[in-house]
Design an enzyme around this catalytic site. Structure first.
Site, PDB file in Angstrom:
ATOM      1  N   ASP A   1      -3.435  -4.634  -0.292  1.00 25.88           N
ATOM      2  CA  ASP A   1      -2.705  -5.496  -1.213  1.00 25.88           C
ATOM      3  C   ASP A   1      -2.165  -4.683  -2.394  1.00 25.88           C
ATOM      4  O   ASP A   1      -1.034  -4.880  -2.856  1.00 25.88           O
ATOM      5  CB  ASP A   1      -3.612  -6.620  -1.716  1.00 25.88           C
ATOM      6  CG  ASP A   1      -2.863  -7.630  -2.580  1.00 25.88           C
ATOM      7  OD1 ASP A   1      -1.915  -8.258  -2.060  1.00 25.88           O
ATOM      8  OD2 ASP A   1      -3.191  -7.763  -3.772  1.00 25.88           O
TER       9      ASP A   1
ATOM     10  N   LYS B   1       1.973  -3.917  -3.619  1.00 28.19           N
ATOM     11  CA  LYS B   1       2.534  -3.986  -4.973  1.00 28.19           C
ATOM     12  C   LYS B   1       3.239  -2.692  -5.343  1.00 28.19           C
ATOM     13  O   LYS B   1       4.317  -2.703  -5.937  1.00 28.19           O
ATOM     14  CB  LYS B   1       1.426  -4.306  -5.975  1.00 28.19           C
ATOM     15  CG  LYS B   1       0.805  -5.689  -5.765  1.00 28.19           C
ATOM     16  CD  LYS B   1      -0.369  -5.941  -6.699  1.00 28.19           C
ATOM     17  CE  LYS B   1      -0.989  -7.306  -6.442  1.00 28.19           C
ATOM     18  NZ  LYS B   1      -2.143  -7.569  -7.318  1.00 28.19           N
TER      19      LYS B   1
END
Length: 822
Positions: A678, A682
């Site tokens: 995750d 980003k």
């Protein structure tokens, strides 16, 4: 004296006469001389035309339609009159229908329907309705007199649209009213030649009758009673926010009528205009409403734009060629040929180069217009001095009208900006030197969207953003609560109406054009019978045809991302908390941006990088201002931040991870956070924002967890393996501490290369003092080379993430508010 006119919808039902005569009685008590002009009962004129055409085709079904029409009038009489009066009125009605039957039978025998015969047939609509209305008024004890206008209004023999001979007509009307008083119930629409042959006055004929009588007797006012609250700012059937106008000038009313406003027909206004008599448009079914007054020099004439109207179906003919430049007489020949072919021109547009002229006409005139123009310019076309005629169909005209538009700068800009925002192409433009009207030709399919967009641009008292919220988990439900709690502030301080029109979860969806009640949406969504279907949602958005639509994606759904292109193509902005839309293929990433730009909508995703932290917007500002990004360092995971901010010598790594899970910082399986995937997404988004065509596989991730923890078959097994691995982590933190440093799991982008590594940093590093679950990012740029630009704050949690989504929504709203300011 006042002249009142009641249209067919006003007398559509017998019970309406009670309301009508209350209006008439009230007017009569104030002014002892009243004239009330009535049309045929609703739909009767069309039925008479239909019966006549059936008879001309020797189709005996006309007899059934005739009987239906007869019974319609008897049924209208039934509830209005007592039994002792009915026979007398029915006898009169029977005589009129017997005369009508004989005329229609003649049409049947001759198999011919001339305009003269059709005028005579149509006249029975008004004669029948006014006979019934006059008798009802007499029943009420009022001084009512029936007046057949064929006795007073004299026309030529242009049957179907006869022209009034004003001098004779005015004299006859004046002489009649000089010797007759009380309440005159007058047939609209019909007249007669000097020889007494029945004619009709064409479209808007009953209004014209009222206006002519008013002008002849110098009436105080003409009142047109219909079924709407006056003249509207736009057609309420096409524009939801249309409202009634208090006043219009004669010129404004003429322009609006010409371009499709159905309340008035242009010739209606002319006799009253010549005598400076106000014309008031009223609602029979809402008589207390003041309506719209049309007069010269209205006081306080409202805004710069008074109305927006349209003609829904037109064709555009364009003649062009080098042989037209500088040649005199081309326009004369063009319009002369159209006049000879009896083609009415609605709009004209000519380029200053004289290279082309285009005219807008009705589609049913295209064939004869094309033939007439080609005959006129046959030599030039043959010699290639004039190109073959271009015919474009399926178009519409939109007109913006206002007397105060004259010499007011910026109005055209606002008009075209509103159309540009909706990606609506303008085919042709026309504006007279009076600046009273700007007319544009657009595709017919864009008419409704254009009307609503332009109406909003000029009239909206507050900006409205229509939200479709997908996903009502922790973030989505918190967002709805924040919108509810701040709604009044948005309205009062920003004139902004954030209306939630749709809500959906993975199973059900709820659509309410008026806005979903944000106090009871959970129960309403649970009770909704509509299953979530993205194709159906897309169809609903298109059907509702609202402006400023925003799809808010608070899901983690790949299926919804697959529909992004379709939503953007439907001119719906997207605000995404869902990162999947920006971390798929680079081509998809580019496609979304390109499509948003093409359709003049927004695709915003600030929360993809750092919840409510202004990371993406700051990065864009740096780039847009000409700065060059040299290096990015970031900790963009609240979970990882919490774990390593609390990992110190003497503390077990497994205990800190367990504590983070119990506090809700991690996913149910902490490996989803500790894998760094995750975090990598980003970083990928930030790299792409800089313009690097990078994919997720291009980011190097140093794993935090030993392999035994990664391959554990369950969460419990994972924690068991993690405890076994505590010595590994103890060694790492002890080494860092011995070096006077702390551990941080840091994303790094530099020289087009991206990696996420566990690093030892000292107290000179901006990330050393990070606390709790805060996120942090440092931009090293050409301008911030010595001291990086640092952004730090809460990067996780439903409240801050929902606030970030709301901030993106507000950016879209602000762009709408800014464009609306004038």
């Amino acid at each position: 004296m006042k002249v009142l006119k009641f249209g067919g919808t006003s007398v559509g039902k017998p019970e309406n006469l009670k309301t009508i005569f209350r209006i008439i009685t009230d007017a009569y008590q104030k002014d002892n001389a009243i004239t009330a002009v009535f049309s045929a009962l609703s739909g009767v004129t069309d039925e008479l035309i239909h019966i006549s055409r059936l008879a001309a085709r020797r189709d005996r079904s006309y007899e059934n339609r005739f009987e239906w029409l007869y019974n319609r009038h008897l049924q209208f009489i039934g509830p209005l009159f007592p039994d002792e009066i009915k026979p007398e009125l029915i006898e009169t009605t029977d005589r009129l229908f017997a005369e009508l039957r004989e005329i229609v039978h003649g049409i049947f025998l001759l198999k011919e329907l001339s305009n003269r015969s059709l005028d005579l047939v149509m006249s029975f609509g008004e004669r029948l309705s006014n006979t019934i209305v006059a008798r009802y008024g007499q029943l009420l004890g009022l001084p009512v007199h029936y007046l057949d206008t064929r006795q007073l209004i004299v026309t030529d023999d242009n049957f179907g649209a006869a022209r009034i001979q004003m001098d004779i007509t005015v004299e006859k009307i004046w002489n009649y009213y000089r010797s007759n008083s009380g309440i005159q119930i007058v047939t609209g629409f019909i007249a007669a030649t000097e020889e007494g042959i029945t004619t009709t006055l064409g479209r808007g004929g009953s209004d014209f009758t009222a206006s002519v009588i008013a002008a002849a007797v110098d009436a105080e006012e003409v009142q047109i009673w219909t079924d709407v609250n006056g003249v509207m700012s736009a057609d309420p059937n096409k524009v939801r926010e249309a409202f009634s106008l208090r006043e219009l000038s004669y010129e404004e009313a003429m322009e609006l009528s010409h371009f499709g406003a159905r309340v008035l027909h242009p010739p209606t206004i002319q006799p009253a205009m010549d005598k400076d008599i106000p014309v008031r448009i009223m609602n029979t079914f809402n008589p207390e409403f003041p309506g719209t007054v049309i007069k010269s020099n209205p006081v306080g004439n409202g805004g710069f734009v008074k109305g927006i109207t349209s003609i829904s179906n037109i064709s555009l003919l364009t003649i062009q060629g080098s042989g037209m430049v500088g040649v005199t007489g081309v326009s004369s020949r063009l319009f002369g040929s159209l006049a000879k072919a009896e083609v009415n021109v609605i709009l004209i547009s000519q380029a200053s180069s004289e290279h082309s002229i285009c005219v807008a006409i009705t589609p049913d005139s295209v064939k004869k217009a094309k033939s007439a123009i080609e005959r006129e310019f046959v030599l030039e076309i043959t010699a290639h001095m004039v190109n073959p005629l271009i015919v474009e169909n399926d178009l519409a005209i939109l007109a913006v009208v206002g007397e105060r538009m004259r010499k007011t700068t910026g109005l055209a800009g606002r008009l075209f900006n509103a159309l540009g925002e909706k990606a609506i192409n303008v085919v042709a433009i026309a504006q007279g030197s009076s600046e009273l009207n700007i007319s544009i030709v657009i595709s017919k399919k864009d008419e409704l969207m254009a009307l609503n967009a332009v109406h909003d641009a000029f009239f909206a008292r507050q900006s409205q953003i229509n939200l479709f919220v997908m996903g009502v988990g922790l973030i989505g439900s918190t967002l709805l609560k924040q919108i509810r709690d701040n709604y009044q502030t948005f309205v009062s301080e920003h004139a902004l109406n954030l209306k939630v029109v749709g809500i959906a979860n993975s199973r059900k969806m709820l659509i309410d054009e008026a806005g979903v009640d944000l106090d009871s949406w959970p129960a309403m969504l649970g009770d909704s019978p509509v299953m979530t279907d993205l194709n159906q949602l897309l169809a609903e958005i298109r059907h509702l045809n609202l402006s400023n639509n925003v799809l808010v994606d608070c899901t983690a759904s790949a299926e919804l991302v697959d529909f992004y292109e379709k939503f953007l193509a439907a001119r719906t902005s997207i605000v995404a908390a869902n990162k999947l839309g920006n971390t798929g293929s680079y081509s998809q990433y580019q496609k979304f941006r390109q499509l948003a730009k093409e359709k003049n909508v927004h695709f915003l995703y600030e929360t993809n990088a750092g919840a409510a932290l202004p990371i993406i917007s700051t990065l864009r500002d740096l780039i847009n201002s000409g700065d060059r990004i040299i290096k990015i360092e970031a900790i963009l995971s609240g979970t990882i931040s919490y774990i390593f901010n609390n990992f110190q010598p003497g503390k077990k790594f497994s205990s800190i991870v367990k504590d983070a899970q119990e506090k809700g910082y991690t996913e149910p399986d902490p490996r989803d956070d500790l894998s760094g995937q995750d975090f990598a997404r980003k970083l990928l988004i930030l790299a792409r924002e800089i313009g690097i065509p990078m994919d997720l596989a291009d980011i190097h991730i140093d794993p935090i967890l030993p392999e035994n923890c990664q391959i554990a078959k369950s969460v419990n097994a994972f924690f068991h393996e993690l405890e076994k691995s505590d010595p590994h982590f103890d060694a790492i933190i002890d080494t860092a501490s011995a070096n006077g440093k702390v551990l941080r799991y840091i994303a790094n982008f530099e020289n087009s290369s991206a990696a996420i590594r566990l690093e030892e940093i000292d107290d000179a590093h901006p990330f050393h003092s990070l606390k709790g679950s805060d996120n942090i990012i440092a931009f090293t740029t050409s301008r911030y080379s010595e001291n990086p630009l640092v952004i730090k704050g809460a990067g996780a949690g439903a409240e801050v993430t929902a606030a970030g989504v709301l901030a993106d929504i507000f950016k879209i709203a602000h762009s709408v508010i800014k464009k609306r300011s004038f």
